[in-house]
Design a protein around this motif. Sequence first.
Motif, mmCIF file in Angstrom:
data_model
loop_
_atom_site.group_PDB
_atom_site.id
_atom_site.type_symbol
_atom_site.label_atom_id
_atom_site.label_comp_id
_atom_site.label_asym_id
_atom_site.label_seq_id
_atom_site.Cartn_x
_atom_site.Cartn_y
_atom_site.Cartn_z
ATOM 1 N N LYS A 1 0.920 -1.056 -0.047
ATOM 2 C CA LYS A 1 0.002 0.083 0.083
ATOM 3 C C LYS A 1 0.860 1.340 0.293
ATOM 4 N N PHE A 2 2.095 1.090 0.198
ATOM 5 C CA PHE A 2 2.938 2.230 0.417
ATOM 6 C C PHE A 2 2.963 2.873 -0.824
ATOM 7 N N ASP A 3 3.083 4.244 -1.117
ATOM 8 C CA ASP A 3 3.069 5.158 -2.316
ATOM 9 C C ASP A 3 4.093 4.760 -3.365
ATOM 10 N N ARG A 4 5.101 4.682 -2.809
ATOM 11 C CA ARG A 4 6.265 4.561 -3.717
ATOM 12 C C ARG A 4 6.149 3.206 -4.483
ATOM 13 N N CYS A 5 5.577 2.094 -4.213
ATOM 14 C CA CYS A 5 5.133 0.708 -4.424
ATOM 15 C C CYS A 5 4.634 0.726 -6.004
ATOM 16 N N LYS A 6 3.749 1.889 -6.248
ATOM 17 C CA LYS A 6 3.156 2.253 -7.560
ATOM 18 C C LYS A 6 4.334 2.593 -8.494
ATOM 19 N N ALA A 7 5.368 3.245 -7.993
ATOM 20 C CA ALA A 7 6.220 3.627 -9.185
ATOM 21 C C ALA A 7 7.738 2.692 -8.944
ATOM 22 N N LEU A 8 7.418 1.565 -8.592
ATOM 23 C CA LEU A 8 8.719 0.410 -8.400
ATOM 24 C C LEU A 8 9.047 0.159 -9.686
ATOM 25 N N GLY A 9 8.082 0.043 -10.590
ATOM 26 C CA GLY A 9 8.562 -0.514 -11.937
ATOM 27 C C GLY A 9 9.314 0.579 -12.522
ATOM 28 N N ASP A 10 8.833 1.750 -12.439
ATOM 29 C CA ASP A 10 9.587 2.957 -13.151
ATOM 30 C C ASP A 10 11.186 3.023 -12.513
ATOM 31 N N LEU A 11 11.098 2.859 -11.202
ATOM 32 C CA LEU A 11 12.450 2.894 -10.510
ATOM 33 C C LEU A 11 13.426 1.813 -11.010
ATOM 34 N N LYS A 12 12.708 0.704 -11.357
ATOM 35 C CA LYS A 12 13.628 -0.608 -11.941
ATOM 36 C C LYS A 12 14.105 -0.094 -13.324
ATOM 37 N N SER A 13 13.045 0.495 -14.085
ATOM 38 C CA SER A 13 13.516 0.437 -15.488
ATOM 39 C C SER A 13 14.645 1.624 -15.333
ATOM 40 N N LYS A 14 14.541 2.822 -14.526
ATOM 41 C CA LYS A 14 15.581 3.783 -14.632
ATOM 42 C C LYS A 14 17.033 3.371 -14.140
ATOM 43 N N TYR A 15 16.902 2.394 -13.119
ATOM 44 C CA TYR A 15 18.448 1.995 -12.637
ATOM 45 C C TYR A 15 18.949 0.948 -13.784
ATOM 46 N N GLU A 16 18.006 0.099 -14.399
ATOM 47 C CA GLU A 16 18.653 -0.690 -15.478
ATOM 48 C C GLU A 16 18.991 0.096 -16.832
ATOM 49 N N GLY A 17 18.467 1.087 -17.091
ATOM 50 C CA GLY A 17 18.976 2.013 -18.138
ATOM 51 C C GLY A 17 19.972 2.682 -17.873
#
Length: 547
Positions: free
Chosen positions: A441-457
């Motif tokens: 339910k934590f707010d940052r969990c919604k953007a977890l995929g974006d954060l992963k794509s960012k560090y992988e890029g």
Amino acid sequence: MKKLLLSSVLCSLFLANTSFADNSEFYNRNKKDDDVLINMPCDIKMAFKKVYTSYKQNKVYDTSFNGGNINSDDYVAQSRHKLYVQGAFTDDKGIYYLMSKYEVSTMQYDAIMKDKCPTINRVNALPIVNISYFDAVNYTKDITKKVHKLQDPFFNKNKQAFIRLPTESEWEFASRGGLNVSLAELESPLPPMKNKALRDFAFYQGTDSSNGKVNLSGLLLANPLDLYDMLGNVQEIMLTPFSATRTNRLHGQSGGFVVRGGGFLTNADNISHSLRIEKPLFINGNEVKAKDIGMRLVISAPVVQNRQDLLKLNEDIASLGMTDEDSNESDKNIAKLDAIIKENKAISEANKAIKEEQEASAKEKDILSKKNEYLLKSLNELRESLISVNVAREELRDKNIVASIRLGGHLCAYISSAKNTYNYDKSMYDKFNSICKTNDKFDRCKALGDLKSKYEGEGAVLNYFVNYYADHLIETSTNYEKKHIKALVNKAKTEVANITKDDNNTGVDVGKNMNKYVDIFLDDVFSFKNGNNVDKLKMQIEKKCGI
């Protein structure tokens, strides 16, 4: 009922004939749009790939690369040495030669060398083995004759083209990946594997690989040029005879024939692009053959095919600038001119001392004096011209060295910055990923995929610049002598300091901070010159530049 039965029989016959007609799985199991298929007898083809050696249209500019393995203890066969390669054919993309995509199969061999067409099946699709050097050469002669008679489209267009065994330069360039890989990857002893293992690319000795048997060519992964089994499966016969390797060149004595790449009986630790083994042509008068020796083919053409080629090549060679060897020869020529000038002065002085009683007339003496004076003037002008050319060349070389040092330092600094950004974003992802496992339910969990794509890029960009850095240090190390680089270190550091000086009066010495990255780059350049493997250096780049 009879009509239905007849229809079923006809359908079976049609499918059987269709399966027989479509036999490409036996000669090109991994089809690609850019394959070059050459027609052979018996409804068989042979697949080739274009190996580009230059993206220019001028054949005189051949490509050089380092053969051998700098870390090998096999000094006779694998010492590092300079090799050159150039293709025979040109298209809109560049200059290329053709190399067979797979090792030559038994059915492809029998279709040329036997009177009866071979059975097209899995057994006959295995690579041909137990052939001698002379068997291989005779095969290339006969297949060239027959494909021309079959009016193959490629050979119709290239009337003087022929099929032959590859030279060692052609084979090793293609095995290493040619122009399809970076300089760092071209220097590596094995192809870029991208998280794969050697067994995914090569059949070698062992139960985890060949299990002591020859395998179909094309079952494993291709190299960067889409060539299969360049390493392992069968050892491949070369056209050129064996020469031992010396530092930076081949030895003058020619010996037996060469096999490259290793085979299904070769230990995995010995498999590499640089592996080359000498085989005697004969033992006790018998041609040498082995159950793991086969071949791969190249399509080439004469260097000069017509008068237009000859005139163009002559013109291009005449317009070439000086290489390092040429410049050394130029220095020698200047020394020779100095000796001639000195000798000429001595002659002039001797002429002045000629006594009146000598038989030579005053007129003859005057002519001799003028000739010597003209010769001396011409020689001095020539000497000054040569010196001027050398000075200009050395000034350009020095500018390029300074620019290379500066670029190396900046690349190292960028790697440091990119590494820190990657590490930070990766740690943030790991942190929130751990939290989200128990509290989604934590707010940052919604953007977890974006954060992963960012560090992988960011990781992909970091890897790109690590490879760029490795390529640049190889170019710098290869193109310039250590003494010239060392002589220009202070100049390069001064320029870096001037360009990156603090304009905001913050008291931060940016130039000094940048020069530590210059030192790292220079250390890597000299380390490579001293024999360290580029793969080893690449593993250390992120750590060293990430200080």
